[in-house]
Enzyme design. Structure first.
Site, PDB file in Angstrom:
ATOM      1  N   HIS A 184       0.804  -1.228   0.000  1.00 62.35           N
ATOM      2  CA  HIS A 184       0.000   0.000   0.000  1.00 62.35           C
ATOM      3  C   HIS A 184       0.832   1.272   0.000  1.00 62.35           C
ATOM      4  CE1 HIS A 184      -3.948  -1.888   0.945  1.00 62.35           C
ATOM      5  NE2 HIS A 184      -3.179  -2.796   1.514  1.00 62.35           N
TER       6      HIS A 184
ATOM      7  N   LYS B 154      -7.846  14.026   4.513  1.00 64.90           N
ATOM      8  CA  LYS B 154      -6.972  12.839   4.516  1.00 64.90           C
ATOM      9  C   LYS B 154      -5.941  13.036   5.612  1.00 64.90           C
ATOM     10  CE  LYS B 154      -6.150  13.924   0.245  1.00 64.90           C
ATOM     11  NZ  LYS B 154      -5.972  12.890  -0.794  1.00 64.90           N
ATOM     12  N   ARG B 155      -5.179  11.993   5.926  1.00 61.37           N
ATOM     13  CA  ARG B 155      -4.125  12.135   6.929  1.00 61.37           C
ATOM     14  C   ARG B 155      -3.202  13.266   6.492  1.00 61.37           C
ATOM     15  NH1 ARG B 155      -3.654   8.236  11.269  1.00 61.37           N
ATOM     16  NH2 ARG B 155      -1.722   9.340  11.691  1.00 61.37           N
TER      17      ARG B 155
ATOM     18  N   LYS C  73       1.297  14.407   0.787  1.00 63.39           N
ATOM     19  CA  LYS C  73      -0.075  14.726   0.358  1.00 63.39           C
ATOM     20  C   LYS C  73      -0.217  16.228   0.114  1.00 63.39           C
ATOM     21  CE  LYS C  73      -1.860  10.755   3.005  1.00 63.39           C
ATOM     22  NZ  LYS C  73      -2.659   9.922   2.095  1.00 63.39           N
TER      23      LYS C  73
ATOM     24  N   THR D  48      -8.253   6.724  -1.808  1.00 60.71           N
ATOM     25  CA  THR D  48      -9.634   6.226  -1.885  1.00 60.71           C
ATOM     26  C   THR D  48     -10.601   7.369  -1.616  1.00 60.71           C
ATOM     27  OG1 THR D  48      -9.276   5.454   0.387  1.00 60.71           O
ATOM     28  CG2 THR D  48      -9.242   3.788  -1.356  1.00 60.71           C
TER      29      THR D  48
ATOM     30  N   LYS E 248     -14.356   8.509  -3.300  1.00 59.84           N
ATOM     31  CA  LYS E 248     -15.567   8.838  -2.541  1.00 59.84           C
ATOM     32  C   LYS E 248     -16.086  10.223  -2.946  1.00 59.84           C
ATOM     33  CE  LYS E 248     -13.550   6.138   1.175  1.00 59.84           C
ATOM     34  NZ  LYS E 248     -12.588   6.228   2.316  1.00 59.84           N
TER      35      LYS E 248
HETATM   36  C1  LIG Z   1       3.608   1.023  10.558  1.00 56.48           C
HETATM   37  C2  LIG Z   1       2.657   2.073  10.446  1.00 56.48           C
HETATM   38  C3  LIG Z   1       1.889   2.065   9.151  1.00 56.48           C
HETATM   39  C4  LIG Z   1       0.501   2.062   9.212  1.00 56.48           C
HETATM   40  C5  LIG Z   1      -0.216   2.103   8.032  1.00 56.48           C
HETATM   41  C6  LIG Z   1       0.468   2.133   6.825  1.00 56.48           C
HETATM   42  C7  LIG Z   1      -0.357   2.147   5.591  1.00 56.48           C
HETATM   43  C8  LIG Z   1       0.235   1.352   4.527  1.00 56.48           C
HETATM   44  C9  LIG Z   1      -0.515   3.514   5.134  1.00 56.48           C
HETATM   45  C10 LIG Z   1      -1.743   3.613   4.270  1.00 56.48           C
HETATM   46  O1  LIG Z   1      -2.822   3.701   4.772  1.00 56.48           O
HETATM   47  N1  LIG Z   1      -1.534   3.617   2.960  1.00 56.48           N
HETATM   48  C11 LIG Z   1      -2.614   4.018   2.096  1.00 56.48           C
HETATM   49  O2  LIG Z   1      -3.330   2.842   1.697  1.00 56.48           O
HETATM   50  C12 LIG Z   1      -4.464   3.196   0.894  1.00 56.48           C
HETATM   51  C13 LIG Z   1      -5.249   1.920   0.618  1.00 56.48           C
HETATM   52  O3  LIG Z   1      -4.585   1.139  -0.327  1.00 56.48           O
HETATM   53  C14 LIG Z   1      -4.061   3.930  -0.381  1.00 56.48           C
HETATM   54  O4  LIG Z   1      -5.203   4.293  -1.076  1.00 56.48           O
HETATM   55  C15 LIG Z   1      -3.206   5.151  -0.046  1.00 56.48           C
HETATM   56  O5  LIG Z   1      -2.700   5.716  -1.222  1.00 56.48           O
HETATM   57  C16 LIG Z   1      -2.058   4.755   0.862  1.00 56.48           C
HETATM   58  O6  LIG Z   1      -1.333   5.895   1.317  1.00 56.48           O
HETATM   59  C17 LIG Z   1       1.824   2.137   6.745  1.00 56.48           C
HETATM   60  C18 LIG Z   1       2.533   2.086   7.936  1.00 56.48           C
END
Ligand SMILES: CCc1ccc([C@H](C)CC(=O)N[C@@H]2O[C@H](CO)[C@@H](O)[C@H](O)[C@H]2O)cc1
Length: 826
Positions: A366, A558-559, A564, A666, A670
């Site tokens: 992701h 978004k975060r 971003k 995503t 939406k």
């Molecule tokens: C270790 C902490 C941590 C927690 C969550 C993440 C996720 C991978 C971050 C995340 O949410 N990525 C997002 O995933 C979405 C679903 O596929 C994508 O649409 C976003 O582009 C992507 O940033 C990485 C590292």
């Protein structure tokens, strides 16, 4: 009536009325006059849950009575599930909204008030967690047998408050009023080992095996939450594990007067599932996070093996029962854990165990941010999970032997492919383990998958090209349209009839025919206006800012993260502000800028960006020359509930990450699904959205991924762009001079320094293209008819971005699963 006990699933408002009263009496044990709003919510929730449990047990029966080989269960392993509030969504999916509304009003209760009572389970950070939730709902809708395995965090993502313009985190005690949607399963519990050492020993059959003597054993107890499909009778299960002490009370210690010691174990054990890590980009992994990841994958795999064997099947056919999807690398230790269970506990030969493991696992990546690929310090993992590290070493030894066979002498490649990073401190590379141990690897948007093959996973792509797939993300149209924007859904039904919500892939495109229809356009704009007025009311009440619903609602939710580029959006606002200050009579299209998003608590630059937004807001919102033509709002505590409020009211969707950084996005889907037009770079799923809605209905700006990459590798000097652009220089100088911080020149210094000296995400390089594009947006918004047409064509083009389409692709390309047909229905 079937063997599921008395009938509690009447769907008429009278039967539901009776059911709610029953639960108030028998579940809440509250005499009517003393029932609180929460009692009414709990009673209503239990009534709706009855319906879902009935569907679930019915579906389970069909599953159990259908030929074994026919169905494979999808196990979606994720450290996050951002489900959002359940009640409203379950009413839409079960088609009970009107009868429950009527039943409640007959009991003197208001459904909206009851809905507002629910505390949302914030068991996720952002995109990854919400995607898991959309996918569970689609698997239920498509009747794919599915279980989501995760952690039942006692505290979810923090609640965000804004104090004096700064983010302040508050603990999210979401279980304080109880949770009516989950069923505790004390009989579904597994032990998980930590620490200690391993030794060779002969097992009772005299076989030499490895035994893990743990220092600590924790128990994982299952909590099941049914997830209703949309009008399909299908139900998926969210099985979340809570950590508990094997023995929750040490009586000996108590007798010895060591009261704390008596409960020590309990407290410690419960720590594992205590709280969600609020970071959405990995830093150096923490001990507890490592324990959390191993804890839930071990419980989940033990549970899958138990279920497989309870079907009377042999362990060697395990991969025919389960398709295990790991949501990013967080559950990737499952690969080594399944090997441990198959070899140590079920005494399979290594190769047989490895065959089963590879056939079972598939990995979704992701994120492209290289620093985002999780790696665990070897010493830490070896002390917490000694047996797992031994197995990872053995996987690595055999894997590198294979690679050496294919690429002799290529030590660089060997070093890059190795599961162990031996460059400096030794680390275990979780993405490498995920790639080696899976039969399929996928990215979440076409560009992202392409970049994975070319960059971060290039070596694995060269080794296993056949494993790589692209499955572009999707969102569920039930929560993100029918539930959050019912008036728009009704208007669409007036054109498409009923049923389109479970087939938007094909149905939505039919809206194209109505895009130029003036009457339909007016109704369309009216719905958007009503949503904007509703949001304006909430903004006035919660934040105390007056916004004009006639202005262009420009939304970035978004975060908060530098890639971003929320700060690029702020530079546009300052640029517009300066235009007005230069000439207060200038013709400016009135805009309301709405930001929302949480910053990881340790991510200081992200927190400073929030402070910049709120500081610019304080100046612009009160400046007499601006006279209300620009309003800036930072909407606190962005979560699923607030997203459902903001998304339907958006005119413009800001998807302005630098090309090559946002894996998919995503929120972009939406917002477009709710009629917003997108301004964005060619990044993530923006590219596919633009293809589907038509290039002329998308506001494109900025460098492409390859251009951005070559600019950076070609010695990008942001200061040149600053000096070369008067408007940009003025805006940055103002931030630096304290124009938006009461003259305090220190406050934003770190941000200004970063932009002028590093600007890793090319904010300055993309500035002018962005500003020019925004001017096109302002001009376009003045032509309401044209704007309505473009908005309708955006929704018409969203069919592809249904999570149903994505799940179908996973089923065909990766899981090889089939849906459970309900013989009674067909
Ligand atoms: C270790 C902490 C941590 C927690 C969550 C993440 C996720 C991978 C971050 C995340 O949410 N990525 C997002 O995933 C979405 C679903 O596929 C994508 O649409 C976003 O582009 C992507 O940033 C990485 C590292």
């Amino acid at each position: 009536c079937n063997n599921h006990g008395t009938m509690r699933t009447g769907q008429s408002s009278v039967e539901i009325q009776q059911s709610i009263l029953n639960h108030l009496h028998y579940t809440q044990a509250k005499p009517l006059p003393f029932a609180t709003r929460n009692d009414w919510y709990m009673a209503t929730a239990h009534s709706v849950r009855d319906q879902m449990l009935h569907n679930w047990l019915t579906t389970f029966d069909i599953f159990m009575s259908s030929p074994r080989e026919k169905h494979k269960i999808v196990s979606y392993l994720s450290s996050e599930f951002l489900m959002g509030p359940h009640l409203g969504n379950n009413l839409v999916n079960l088609g009970l909204s009107e009868s429950v509304r009527k039943a409640l009003s007959a009991l003197g209760q208001d459904l909206e008030a009851i809905l507002a009572q629910e505390v949302e389970p914030g068991l996720g950070n952002g995109g990854l967690g919400r995607l898991a939730a959309c996918y569970l709902e689609s698997m239920a809708t498509l009747r794919v047998p599915a279980v989501g395995f995760g952690i039942r965090y006692e505290f979810g993502i923090f609640d965000q408050e804004i104090h004096n313009g700064w983010q302040v985190e508050k603990g999210d005690n979401w279980l304080k009023n109880g949770n009516p949607w989950e069923v505790r399963r004390p009989d579904i519990a597994y032990e998980v080992k930590f620490g200690g050492h391993t030794e060779f020993a002969h097992d009772p059959e005299g076989r030499l095996a490895v035994r893990w003597i743990p220092e600590k054993v924790i128990k994982g107890v299952a909590y099941d939450t049914p997830v209703a499909g949309y009008r399909s009778g299908g139900v998926a299960v969210l099985r979340l594990w809570k950590s508990e002490a094997v023995a929750s009370f040490d009586f000996q210690a108590f007798n010895a007067g060591e009261y704390y010691k008596a409960v020590d174990d309990k407290v410690l054990s419960e720590t594992i599932s205590k709280v969600l890590y609020p970071n959405d980009e990995p830093g150096i992994g923490k001990f507890l996070r490592l324990c959390q990841q191993y804890f839930f994958v071990s419980c989940s795999l033990q549970d899958m093996i138990w279920f497989h064997l309870s079907l009377g099947r042999g362990i060697e056919s395990f991969s025919e029962s389960f398709a295990i999807q790991i949501n990013d690398t967080h559950p990737s230790m499952g690969i080594a854990e399944l090997m441990r269970l198959l070899v140590d506990e079920h005494h399979l030969e290594w190769d047989e165990a490895w065959r089963i493991t590879r056939e079972s696992f598939a990995y979704t990546n992701h994120t492209l941010l290289s620093e985002a690929l999780e790696k665990w310090p070897l010493p830490l993992m070896a002390s917490v999970l000694p047996r797992i590290v031994e197995i990872i070493f053995e996987i690595n030894r055999r894997f590198l032997d294979e690679v050496r066979g294919l690429f002799p002498e290529d030590d660089q490649r060997i070093a890059r492919l190795s599961l162990i990073d031996e460059t400096g401190e030794k680390y275990v590379r979780m993405a490498n383990l995920a790639c080696v141990g899976s039969h399929a690897i996928n990215g979440v948007a076409a560009l992202h998958t392409d970049l994975l093959k070319k960059t971060v996973l290039h070596d694995f792509y060269e080794l296993f090209p056949e494993k790589f797939h692209n499955i572009t993300n999707g969102v569920t149209p039930r929560r993100w349209l029918a539930l959050s924007n019912p008036e728009l859904a009704k208007l669409i039904s007036s054109k498409l009839g009923e049923g389109w919500l479970s087939s938007i892939e094909t149905a939505l495109a039919w809206l194209q025919g109505a895009a130029k229809n003036t009457t339909f356009q007016q109704k369309w704009l009216k719905v958007k206006q009503a949503n904007k007025i509703a949001l304006a009311k909430v903004i006035r009440e919660r934040i105390g800012i007056e916004v004009d619903p006639a202005s262009l609602f420009d939304v970035q939710v978004k975060r908060i993260h530098e890639y971003k580029r929320q700060h690029l959006n702020v530079l546009h606002i300052i640029t517009l502000y300066n235009r007005i200050k230069r000439d207060p009579t200038a013709d400016i299209t009135p805009r309301t800028f709405i930001f929302a998003g949480k910053a990881a608590p340790g991510y200081h630059m992200a927190k400073l960006i929030i402070k910049l937004i709120t500081s610019v807001a304080d100046v612009v919102n009160t400046d007499p020359d601006v006279a209300g033509r620009l309003k800036v709002v930072f909407f606190p505590d962005f979560n699923v509930t607030n997203s459902q409020l903001i998304v339907p009211a958006a005119d413009l969707s800001e998807q302005i990450s630098v090309a090559g950084k946002e894996a998919s996005g995503t929120g972009n889907m939406k917002l477009a699904l709710n009629g917003a037009l997108t301004i964005g770079a060619l990044d993530g799923a923006n590219i596919e959205i633009r293809e589907e809605v038509g290039k002329e209905n998308f506001f494109l700006f900025g460098l492409e991924a390859a251009e951005a990459q070559s600019l950076k590798s070609g010695g990008y000097n942001p200061r040149c762009w600053y000096e070369g652009n008067e408007q940009l220089r003025q805006a940055i100088d103002q931030i630096d001079a304290g124009t938006f911080s009461n003259g305090d020149r220190q406050l934003f210094r770190p941000l200004v320094d970063n932009l002028l000296n590093r600007d890793e995400y090319l904010v300055l390089a993309d500035y002018q293209s962005y500003i020019d594009c925004q001017d096109l947006v302002s001009a376009a918004y003045c032509d309401k008819k044209k704007w309505a047409e473009m908005s309708i064509l955006n929704v018409a083009g969203m069919g592809k971005f249904s999570s149903d389409r994505a799940i179908r692709e996973y089923g065909e390309k990766i899981w090889k699963t089939t849906a459970i047909i309900d013989p009674t229905k067909y």
